[in-house]
Write a protein that holds these residues in place. Structure first.
Motif, PDB file in Angstrom:
ATOM      1  N   GLU A 181     -37.509  30.288  35.829  1.00 53.93           N
ATOM      2  CA  GLU A 181     -38.233  31.120  36.778  1.00 53.93           C
ATOM      3  C   GLU A 181     -38.798  30.318  37.936  1.00 53.93           C
ATOM      4  N   SER A 204     -31.740  38.084  39.536  1.00 49.86           N
ATOM      5  CA  SER A 204     -32.855  37.761  38.640  1.00 49.86           C
ATOM      6  C   SER A 204     -34.197  37.930  39.352  1.00 49.86           C
ATOM      7  N   HIS A 205     -34.226  37.539  40.618  1.00 49.78           N
ATOM      8  CA  HIS A 205     -35.450  37.691  41.418  1.00 49.78           C
ATOM      9  C   HIS A 205     -35.793  39.169  41.578  1.00 49.78           C
ATOM     10  N   ARG A 228     -37.361  40.613  38.360  1.00 46.34           N
ATOM     11  CA  ARG A 228     -38.764  40.226  38.194  1.00 46.34           C
ATOM     12  C   ARG A 228     -39.669  40.975  39.161  1.00 46.34           C
ATOM     13  N   LYS A 245     -34.386  37.633  31.097  1.00 47.09           N
ATOM     14  CA  LYS A 245     -35.316  38.493  30.366  1.00 47.09           C
ATOM     15  C   LYS A 245     -36.198  37.701  29.409  1.00 47.09           C
ATOM     16  N   HIS A 259     -42.731  34.521  32.481  1.00 49.26           N
ATOM     17  CA  HIS A 259     -43.401  35.376  33.460  1.00 49.26           C
ATOM     18  C   HIS A 259     -42.940  36.823  33.338  1.00 49.26           C
ATOM     19  N   LEU A 260     -41.616  37.028  33.250  1.00 50.14           N
ATOM     20  CA  LEU A 260     -41.087  38.385  33.162  1.00 50.14           C
ATOM     21  C   LEU A 260     -41.516  39.047  31.854  1.00 50.14           C
ATOM     22  N   CYS A 299     -43.735  42.485  31.731  1.00 56.89           N
ATOM     23  CA  CYS A 299     -43.246  43.683  31.041  1.00 56.89           C
ATOM     24  C   CYS A 299     -44.243  44.146  29.978  1.00 56.89           C
TER      25      CYS A 299
END
Length: 428
Positions: free
Chosen positions: A230, A267-268, A271, A321, A325-326, A330
């Protein structure tokens, strides 16, 4: 967008960058600042300090062409309050005139650019430049055109396009390097310090005194390594890549970097999507709005399932995933959805009970008013109030009854409030 030139602390020369923007259907805008020249001959320490952590270095100066200069200054001034904007008009116009009267020449590939100094300070970083460029693009999208003339007497423009969830990351592409192996597995093993230093964003010594962090290679084949986190991404080529590019004229190294760029942008976007879904949750006014937002999130997650038709992309998304951070965002979003839903359902229940109570009171008043004329007639006779028409007498009686009932209800309401106020004061 046309190229810009950036001079960072410690460097005398300008580095030319090309800003690339991508606007998604949902309104999210992404920016990529791509340097025209690479970092050939750089040491590991220089790669970490000047490339990986470039956003942490202060900027001395930024050069751009006239159209971008005017658009950036207009965007910046439009966000100032009207009074402050008018107060600074004379000083700003003098500064802008001075900058536009001192053009500079910059070589870019086979053309010479006429550029102007957009800023000269050591208080900003590359992140600030990216945020300002995003603001310019967001304003142009909102207005439907790029503004280059300042309206000194217009209302203040509030830029809400950049939220607290905005962030950037470096993506490092290494095409060739010393002691390059033909196998990407062997190349990774031979240059583990380089990989660990880039992914940790700090220069590590030759003597490793801690356990190696587990790095996952997103590439299934043995031609190059694709590392993702990330905080930073790294593409490390083996010797196979260079020979393949030389043998195939239709395929260039830019094709390879573009594929990795798309994966990182995806991916960005994932997020950012979840982060801004949390902001959309704050705008929900009813439980139905929350349910609709949940449905949109589920549709988005359902759309990601199409990537699982491709093994390498599926592996990449699985790694995305699993990011700390993600995962945290979530979890917080799920908790926030439940809490907001319960709060809204409680508010709706209270509002429904209040509505029912008011309806009951209204019908009670009507019922009391229809029964009260029989009680009001003795008072009317006592005070000598008589009407020739009996129906008029009944209507007057109903009206007087309504007034009396409403007055009693209001008096009782304020009396209870007064008693509650006295009780609170005594407790204090």
């Amino acid at each position: 967008m046309r190229p810009i030139a950036v001079s960072t602390e410690g460097d005398e020369e300008y580095e030319v960058m090309i800003p690339y923007f991508k606007i998604y259907a949902g309104g999210i805008i992404s920016i990529s600042l791509s340097p025209v020249l690479g970092f050939e001959g750089a040491t590991v320490r220089e790669v970490i300090g000047k490339e990986v952590n470039k956003s942490q270095r202060n900027i001395n100066s930024v050069l751009c062409e006239r159209a971008l200069y005017l658009a950036c200054t207009e965007s910046q001034m439009s966000q100032m309050p009207l009074q402050e904007r008018i107060a600074q008009r004379r000083g700003f116009e003098a500064t802008a005139k001075s900058a536009l009267e001192a053009p500079q020449e910059l070589e870019f590939l086979d053309e010479r650019l006429t550029v102007y100094e957009l800023m000269h300070t050591d208080q900003l970083t590359l992140t600030d430049i990216a945020r300002n460029l995003l603001s310019v693009v967001a304003r142009a999208v909102t207005l439907g055109a790029v503004r280059t003339r300042i309206n000194w007497f217009s209302r203040q423009y509030r830029d809400e396009s950049i939220g607290e969830y905005w962030h950037g990351k470096p993506i490092i592409y290494i095409r060739s390097h010393t002691r390059q192996k033909k196998s990407s597995t062997e190349n990774w093993a031979a240059h583990k310090r380089l990989v660990n230093s880039v992914m940790a964003r700090v220069h590590l010594t030759d003597v490793v005194t801690h356990a190696d962090s587990a790095r996952s290679d997103m590439r299934e084949f043995d031609d190059f390594n694709n590392f993702y986190s990330e905080a930073v991404s790294l593409m490390l080529s083996s010797a196979q890549v260079e020979s393949f590019v030389e043998q195939n004229n239709s395929y260039t190294f830019n094709n390879l970097t573009s594929d990795i760029q798309v994966l990182n942008e995806a991916s960005h976007f994932i997020r950012i999507y979840y982060a801004y879904a949390s902001l959309d949750l704050d705008r929900c006014k009813t439980a139905i709005d929350v349910a609709r937002l949940e449905l949109e999130i589920l549709k988005f997650e359902e759309s990601l399932l199409s990537a699982y038709k491709y093994g390498e992309i599926a592996k990449y998304f699985d790694e995305v995933k699993r990011g700390d951070h993600l995962t945290t965002v979530c979890k917080l979003l799920r908790k926030k959805v439940e809490i907001v839903r319960k709060a809204l359902e409680l508010d709706e229940k209270i509002a429904s009970e209040t509505y029912t109570r008011r309806t009951t009171i209204i019908f009670g008043i009507i019922a009391s008013a229809t029964l009260s004329p029989e009680l009001m007639q003795p008072f009317a006779k006592f005070y000598g109030v008589n009407f020739a028409d009996e129906q008029v007498g009944k209507l007057v009686g109903i009206g007087a009854s309504v007034v009396v009932v409403v007055s009693l209800l209001a008096s009782t309401h304020y009396m209870f409030r007064f008693f509650n106020w006295i009780t609170r004061k005594i407790k204090i």
